[in-house]
Write a protein that holds these residues in place. Sequence first.
Motif, PDB file in Angstrom:
ATOM      1  N   THR A  84      -4.539 -10.517  -2.057  1.00  0.00           N
ATOM      2  CA  THR A  84      -4.708 -10.637  -3.511  1.00  0.00           C
ATOM      3  C   THR A  84      -3.404 -11.136  -4.139  1.00  0.00           C
ATOM      4  O   THR A  84      -3.319 -12.305  -4.530  1.00  0.00           O
ATOM      5  CB  THR A  84      -5.122  -9.287  -4.122  1.00  0.00           C
ATOM      6  OG1 THR A  84      -4.108  -8.304  -3.848  1.00  0.00           O
ATOM      7  CG2 THR A  84      -6.469  -8.825  -3.578  1.00  0.00           C
ATOM      8  N   ASN A 101       1.102   5.291 -15.196  1.00  0.00           N
ATOM      9  CA  ASN A 101       0.210   4.324 -14.560  1.00  0.00           C
ATOM     10  C   ASN A 101       0.276   4.479 -13.037  1.00  0.00           C
ATOM     11  O   ASN A 101       1.244   4.082 -12.401  1.00  0.00           O
ATOM     12  CB  ASN A 101       0.614   2.904 -14.984  1.00  0.00           C
ATOM     13  CG  ASN A 101      -0.431   1.884 -14.581  1.00  0.00           C
ATOM     14  OD1 ASN A 101      -1.500   2.223 -14.088  1.00  0.00           O
ATOM     15  ND2 ASN A 101      -0.098   0.614 -14.785  1.00  0.00           N
ATOM     16  N   HIS A 158      -1.883   1.807   0.109  1.00  0.00           N
ATOM     17  CA  HIS A 158      -2.417   0.815   1.035  1.00  0.00           C
ATOM     18  C   HIS A 158      -2.442   1.412   2.429  1.00  0.00           C
ATOM     19  O   HIS A 158      -1.406   1.891   2.921  1.00  0.00           O
ATOM     20  CB  HIS A 158      -1.566  -0.448   0.990  1.00  0.00           C
ATOM     21  CG  HIS A 158      -1.640  -1.164  -0.337  1.00  0.00           C
ATOM     22  ND1 HIS A 158      -1.160  -0.610  -1.505  1.00  0.00           N
ATOM     23  CD2 HIS A 158      -2.169  -2.366  -0.675  1.00  0.00           C
ATOM     24  CE1 HIS A 158      -1.402  -1.457  -2.510  1.00  0.00           C
ATOM     25  NE2 HIS A 158      -2.002  -2.521  -2.037  1.00  0.00           N
ATOM     26  N   SER A 195      -7.042  -6.650  -6.677  1.00  0.00           N
ATOM     27  CA  SER A 195      -8.276  -6.039  -6.170  1.00  0.00           C
ATOM     28  C   SER A 195      -9.133  -5.510  -7.311  1.00  0.00           C
ATOM     29  O   SER A 195      -8.643  -5.182  -8.387  1.00  0.00           O
ATOM     30  CB  SER A 195      -7.921  -4.885  -5.224  1.00  0.00           C
ATOM     31  OG  SER A 195      -7.212  -3.871  -5.906  1.00  0.00           O
ATOM     32  N   GLY A 215      -3.833   1.859 -16.136  1.00  0.00           N
ATOM     33  CA  GLY A 215      -3.115   0.596 -16.237  1.00  0.00           C
ATOM     34  C   GLY A 215      -3.747  -0.361 -17.227  1.00  0.00           C
ATOM     35  O   GLY A 215      -3.078  -1.242 -17.770  1.00  0.00           O
TER      36      GLY A 215
HETATM   37  O1  TXA Z   1      -4.690  -6.264  -5.403  1.00  0.00           O
HETATM   38  C1  TXA Z   1      -4.124  -5.245  -5.792  1.00  0.00           C
HETATM   39  O2  TXA Z   1      -4.732  -4.233  -6.165  1.00  0.00           O
HETATM   40  C2  TXA Z   1      -2.585  -5.276  -5.785  1.00  0.00           C
HETATM   41  C3  TXA Z   1      -2.115  -5.416  -4.342  1.00  0.00           C
HETATM   42  C4  TXA Z   1      -0.618  -5.297  -4.202  1.00  0.00           C
HETATM   43  O3  TXA Z   1      -2.790  -4.485  -3.546  1.00  0.00           O
HETATM   44  N1  TXA Z   1      -2.059  -4.097  -6.402  1.00  0.00           N
HETATM   45  C5  TXA Z   1      -2.136  -3.877  -7.741  1.00  0.00           C
HETATM   46  O4  TXA Z   1      -1.551  -2.711  -8.154  1.00  0.00           O
HETATM   47  O5  TXA Z   1      -2.664  -4.653  -8.504  1.00  0.00           O
HETATM   48  P1  TXA Z   1      -1.248  -2.366  -9.685  1.00  0.00           P
HETATM   49  O6  TXA Z   1      -0.438  -1.135  -9.629  1.00  0.00           O
HETATM   50  O7  TXA Z   1      -0.655  -3.537 -10.334  1.00  0.00           O
HETATM   51  O8  TXA Z   1      -2.633  -2.015 -10.286  1.00  0.00           O
HETATM   52  C6  TXA Z   1      -3.298  -0.819  -9.894  1.00  0.00           C
HETATM   53  C7  TXA Z   1      -4.410  -0.504 -10.853  1.00  0.00           C
HETATM   54  C8  TXA Z   1      -3.893  -0.111 -12.222  1.00  0.00           C
HETATM   55  O9  TXA Z   1      -4.769  -0.620 -13.219  1.00  0.00           O
HETATM   56  C9  TXA Z   1      -3.952   1.418 -12.137  1.00  0.00           C
HETATM   57  O10 TXA Z   1      -4.036   2.024 -13.411  1.00  0.00           O
HETATM   58  C10 TXA Z   1      -5.188   1.625 -11.323  1.00  0.00           C
HETATM   59  O11 TXA Z   1      -5.156   0.603 -10.338  1.00  0.00           O
HETATM   60  N2  TXA Z   1      -5.187   2.938 -10.644  1.00  0.00           N
HETATM   61  C11 TXA Z   1      -4.362   3.370  -9.659  1.00  0.00           C
HETATM   62  N3  TXA Z   1      -4.618   4.646  -9.338  1.00  0.00           N
HETATM   63  C12 TXA Z   1      -5.632   5.055 -10.135  1.00  0.00           C
HETATM   64  C13 TXA Z   1      -6.346   6.286 -10.292  1.00  0.00           C
HETATM   65  N4  TXA Z   1      -6.063   7.360  -9.561  1.00  0.00           N
HETATM   66  N5  TXA Z   1      -7.331   6.334 -11.223  1.00  0.00           N
HETATM   67  C14 TXA Z   1      -7.637   5.247 -11.970  1.00  0.00           C
HETATM   68  N6  TXA Z   1      -6.995   4.052 -11.866  1.00  0.00           N
HETATM   69  C15 TXA Z   1      -6.006   3.955 -10.963  1.00  0.00           C
END
Ligand code: TXA
Length: 326
Positions: A28, A55, A60, A173, A211
Amino acid sequence: MNTRRLRSVAEAAEILRHGGLVAFPTETVYGLGADGLDPAAVRAVFAAKGRPADNPLILHVHDVVGAETVAVLDARARRLASGHWPGPLSLVLPARPQVPEEVRAGLPTVAVRCPRHPLALALIAAAGRPLAAPSANLSGRPSPTSAEAVLEDLDGRIDAVLDGGPCPLGLESTVVDCTGPTLRLLRLGALAAEDLGLEPRVGGGQALSPGMRHRHYAPRIPLRVVDDLGLALAEHPEAAVLCTAEQAARAHLAPGPAVYVLSADPVKRGAELYAALRLLERCGRPLILAAAVPDQGTDAAVMDRLRRAASGSQGGAGQGVDADRA
Ligand code: TXA
Ligand code: MG
């Protein structure tokens, strides 16, 4: 700190095992990786990105067995995982106690995904632990889809970037909440919602995915999403343009350094989006006009990112959508 550009998975894994930060490629976008079970390393990720502490991060993992060590998967989650992993699907699941609070941002759940990229999988295996990894951009900026884009934002702030060339999908993703009675889409992404039997709309309630409250994906110059490119250009002839060849032809727009022509294939244009935004912000024009595409398939994620980029920039229409940054 001197950020190293690495080709060796073993070296990258060694840094991670010692609590360091390594950006790595996934299918991604590039992730900013840290030992997902080490609270200090995870805090360093938030600091390097300037990311709000509320956030949470995605863990992974190498496979479903790895996912089971950090989260509880019911039959439905296991079906989703076996159908779409490795791949661009993050599952929000009940967290096991060993997942640090920092990863979850205090929530009882954790997002987990198994990336479909040989270097990412090799790195997780070599590190021998789940890697916490948000996109490897400064908070609020477009996600990086190349090692160069990572360094543009994070050079000097992280230990290393594992260079795997450009990311094949280029959109983050798709995030799905598996903790309720029905699946809920929390973030549109590289896996089309329709492929999960879901509407391409982020579902129900406010701020499901923390996020998504925050400002995101904004280039350094204002961006506007427009339905009629010809009309918008008549008003703003000075603007840079992001559109397909068909949209350019309809607006009688000649190719040029301030015109980024996206591929006709929706998956390819998804892959091009962030690199295009990073290129156009440097072309010397005061504004980007992005021509709208229909909200379906991966284009739904493209439109979601463009709207957020617009609402986070001074030229955008959506003032007040997002006060802070992710
Ligand atoms: O493709 C992807 O998902 C990339 C690659 C590096 O794997 N990662 C990514 O991570 O986009 P980030 O941190 O930019 O976005 C993660 C999203 C955020 O919107 C966050 O709020 C949500 O996933 N998220 C993470 N843990 C969560 C949880 N426990 N409950 C609800 N949303 C969650
Ligand atoms: Mg991100």
